[in-house]
Design a protein around this motif. Structure first.
Motif, PDB file in Angstrom:
ATOM      1  N   GLU A 335      19.598  12.008 -71.565  1.00  0.00           N
ATOM      2  CA  GLU A 335      19.820  13.249 -72.065  1.00  0.00           C
ATOM      3  C   GLU A 335      18.981  14.066 -70.711  1.00  0.00           C
ATOM      4  N   ASP A 336      17.990  13.404 -70.409  1.00  0.00           N
ATOM      5  CA  ASP A 336      16.954  14.202 -69.026  1.00  0.00           C
ATOM      6  C   ASP A 336      17.563  13.812 -67.654  1.00  0.00           C
ATOM      7  N   GLY A 337      18.268  13.074 -67.827  1.00  0.00           N
ATOM      8  CA  GLY A 337      19.460  12.460 -66.712  1.00  0.00           C
ATOM      9  C   GLY A 337      18.757  11.620 -64.967  1.00  0.00           C
ATOM     10  N   ILE A 338      19.207  11.964 -64.163  1.00  0.00           N
ATOM     11  CA  ILE A 338      18.343  11.051 -63.461  1.00  0.00           C
ATOM     12  C   ILE A 338      17.455  12.073 -62.212  1.00  0.00           C
ATOM     13  N   CYS A 370      23.397  20.678 -64.808  1.00  0.00           N
ATOM     14  CA  CYS A 370      22.589  21.401 -63.671  1.00  0.00           C
ATOM     15  C   CYS A 370      21.643  20.440 -63.428  1.00  0.00           C
ATOM     16  N   TYR A 371      21.544  21.308 -61.822  1.00  0.00           N
ATOM     17  CA  TYR A 371      19.765  20.118 -61.179  1.00  0.00           C
ATOM     18  C   TYR A 371      19.384  21.183 -60.495  1.00  0.00           C
ATOM     19  N   ASP A 372      17.872  20.592 -59.197  1.00  0.00           N
ATOM     20  CA  ASP A 372      17.331  20.917 -59.186  1.00  0.00           C
ATOM     21  C   ASP A 372      16.925  19.681 -57.785  1.00  0.00           C
ATOM     22  N   ASP A 373      15.701  20.478 -57.169  1.00  0.00           N
ATOM     23  CA  ASP A 373      15.784  18.952 -55.931  1.00  0.00           C
ATOM     24  C   ASP A 373      14.908  17.598 -56.500  1.00  0.00           C
ATOM     25  N   ALA A 374      14.886  17.990 -58.153  1.00  0.00           N
ATOM     26  CA  ALA A 374      14.046  16.998 -58.589  1.00  0.00           C
ATOM     27  C   ALA A 374      14.705  15.612 -59.218  1.00  0.00           C
ATOM     28  N   ASN A 375      16.222  16.909 -59.510  1.00  0.00           N
ATOM     29  CA  ASN A 375      16.194  16.131 -61.056  1.00  0.00           C
ATOM     30  C   ASN A 375      18.430  16.672 -61.422  1.00  0.00           C
ATOM     31  N   ILE A 376      19.267  15.424 -61.844  1.00  0.00           N
ATOM     32  CA  ILE A 376      19.789  16.569 -62.430  1.00  0.00           C
ATOM     33  C   ILE A 376      20.274  15.473 -63.417  1.00  0.00           C
ATOM     34  N   LYS A 377      20.991  16.130 -64.602  1.00  0.00           N
ATOM     35  CA  LYS A 377      21.361  15.722 -65.671  1.00  0.00           C
ATOM     36  C   LYS A 377      22.539  16.890 -66.282  1.00  0.00           C
ATOM     37  N   LEU A 378      22.830  15.996 -67.349  1.00  0.00           N
ATOM     38  CA  LEU A 378      24.350  16.431 -67.852  1.00  0.00           C
ATOM     39  C   LEU A 378      24.173  17.697 -68.822  1.00  0.00           C
ATOM     40  N   THR A 379      24.788  18.658 -68.695  1.00  0.00           N
ATOM     41  CA  THR A 379      25.457  20.014 -70.463  1.00  0.00           C
ATOM     42  C   THR A 379      25.746  19.104 -71.494  1.00  0.00           C
ATOM     43  N   ASP A 380      26.071  19.870 -72.881  1.00  0.00           N
ATOM     44  CA  ASP A 380      26.092  19.296 -73.859  1.00  0.00           C
ATOM     45  C   ASP A 380      27.545  19.253 -73.185  1.00  0.00           C
ATOM     46  N   LYS A 381      28.127  20.066 -72.888  1.00  0.00           N
ATOM     47  CA  LYS A 381      29.524  19.881 -72.603  1.00  0.00           C
ATOM     48  C   LYS A 381      30.538  19.159 -71.544  1.00  0.00           C
ATOM     49  N   GLY A 382      29.495  18.985 -70.937  1.00  0.00           N
ATOM     50  CA  GLY A 382      29.443  17.526 -69.718  1.00  0.00           C
ATOM     51  C   GLY A 382      29.361  16.165 -70.239  1.00  0.00           C
ATOM     52  N   PHE A 383      28.410  15.885 -71.431  1.00  0.00           N
ATOM     53  CA  PHE A 383      27.930  14.654 -71.527  1.00  0.00           C
ATOM     54  C   PHE A 383      29.801  14.388 -72.616  1.00  0.00           C
ATOM     55  N   ILE A 384      30.793  15.267 -73.018  1.00  0.00           N
ATOM     56  CA  ILE A 384      31.635  14.200 -73.478  1.00  0.00           C
ATOM     57  C   ILE A 384      32.237  13.959 -72.362  1.00  0.00           C
ATOM     58  N   LEU A 385      32.505  14.745 -71.000  1.00  0.00           N
ATOM     59  CA  LEU A 385      32.975  14.141 -69.858  1.00  0.00           C
ATOM     60  C   LEU A 385      32.401  12.996 -69.120  1.00  0.00           C
TER      61      LEU A 385
END
Length: 395
Positions: A335-338, A370-385
């Motif tokens: 959930e927290d992404g990378i 969604c992302y910024d300079d420090a992190n990228i993570k999936l949305t609920d919609k993205g998780f299933i893809l």
């Protein structure tokens, strides 16, 4: 739907040697320089027809002492690789069915780790168990030996489906083991399988409710997949269609959220940060871990290089690109992404140099990440893809 096996296939298809723009491996973030230790037990009491990790049934002539000596030898080998004692933050007895080990064997292994490494005061020590290995005194002895997190492979809380899944424990066995597990171990989790043929939401919800009666703070829910080489595959068992499987998954996420559980990884839910699996987060966040025992895998940064470990030894040297792709596959599962910092520290490549800038922006516009300079993570919609998104990000 998303699954570990799909991710593994994707990795094998996509990896190539690309090292442009690669820097040196940096010093880890706070706590990231601590080590996780995986200890592999290769045997099960019986084979489940859906399992593609199965190695062998526990032999009648099983020599536990020989296996423990192998563990101790591997521990000494890894300890000798480091110029100074490393700090161990988690230990995980997995398999296979490591609850087939004796508590004495577990105690001996943990004592050896204590001698060879600096074991953190709040170390997480997990053991996977199945209800068909449940003995009250044995489980209590595991706790006394140092196990403070039990992961119980229940898989179903429905008698007929336990039989269909080839489980050799009964519903009563599962409930009895869950009751003691929840009372005995500071951290306790169970595994359940969903998207079973013909499964309906109402019945699945009742199983979740039954599980949560035991005051669980963590639960792992895995989609049933039919993998080549398994008995289910040979019998042509058909998986649930994608639409119904997705509906079950989305309903499950929503329902557990309403009960205070956070989905912190695709298949894992916890009531608090403290209930999350420290060991598994090491995998997903790209930390260092060593594999002890035959068939055990690991990943280790050593002397500015990245190594895969296998069978208790250093194995192949991984290129920064290979490790970066692994980090993407694993990191987007949570959930927290990378984290950009964590990514660079693990592989020596800057995250947003590795990703396709064009596709990153496009996927964000589609509300898949969604992302910024420090992190990228999936949305609920993205998780299933997840799998499709990874292909786009590295294209």
């Amino acid at each position: 739907m998303v699954g570990m096996n799909k991710g593994d296939s994707l990795y094998k298809q996509t990896v190539t040697e690309q090292t442009a723009g690669v820097g040196n491996i940096a010093v880890g973030l706070p706590d990231d320089d601590k080590l996780a230790v995986y200890i592999h037990f290769p045997y099960c009491k019986s084979r489940c027809p859906y399992c593609d990790f199965f190695r062998a049934v526990l032999p009648k002539s099983f020599d536990e002492n020989a296996l423990v000596q192998r563990y101790l030898s591997d521990i000494a080998y890894f300890a000798d690789l480091f110029a100074q004692k490393q700090t161990v933050k988690s230990v995980f007895f997995g398999g296979g069915t490591p609850s087939l080990l004796s508590p004495l064997a577990v105690d001996v292994v943990l004592n050896e780790l204590q001698k060879k490494f600096n074991v953190a005061h709040h170390v997480e020590i997990s053991l996977e168990a199945n209800p068909n290995t449940f003995e009250r005194d044995k489980f209590l002895a595991f706790h006394h030996a140092g196990i403070n997190r039990l992961s119980l492979g229940v898989q179903a809380l429905h008698s007929e489906d336990l039989k269909k899944l080839g489980r050799t424990h009964s519903l009563s066995d599962a409930l009895t083991a869950m009751e003691l597990g929840s009372k005995t171990f500071p951290k306790f989790s169970i595994d359940l399988i969903y998207a079973r043929p013909g499964q309906q939401w109402d019945n699945w919800q009742r199983e979740i409710d039954t599980a949560l009666q035991f005051d669980l703070s963590h639960i792992s829910l895995y989609e049933l997949s039919i993998e080549e080489g398994t008995p289910f595959y040979r019998k042509n068992v058909q998986p649930m269609d994608e639409e119904n499987s997705l509906s079950l998954y989305n309903n499950t996420v929503s329902y557990l959220r309403s009960l205070g559980f956070q989905r912190y990884e695709v298949s894992n839910f916890a009531k608090s940060v403290s209930a999350q699996s420290i060991h598994n987060l090491t995998y997903w966040q790209g930390g260092d871990y060593i594999g002890i025992g035959e068939g055990a895998h690991g990943r280790l940064r050593l002397n500015g290089q990245i190594f895969a470990t296998l069978d208790g030894q250093l194995a192949e040297n991984l290129s920064p690109y290979e490790r970066a792709l692994e980090l993407l596959l694993m990191g987007l599962r949570i959930e927290d992404g990378i984290s950009e910092n964590r990514f660079y520290n693990a592989c020596g490549i800057h995250l947003f140099d590795f990703l396709s800038k064009k596709m990153t922006k496009r996927l964000a516009q589609l509300n898949l990440l969604c992302y910024d300079d420090a992190n990228i993570k999936l949305t609920d919609k993205g998780f299933i893809l997840l799998d499709e998104i990874i292909l786009e990000l590295v294209s």
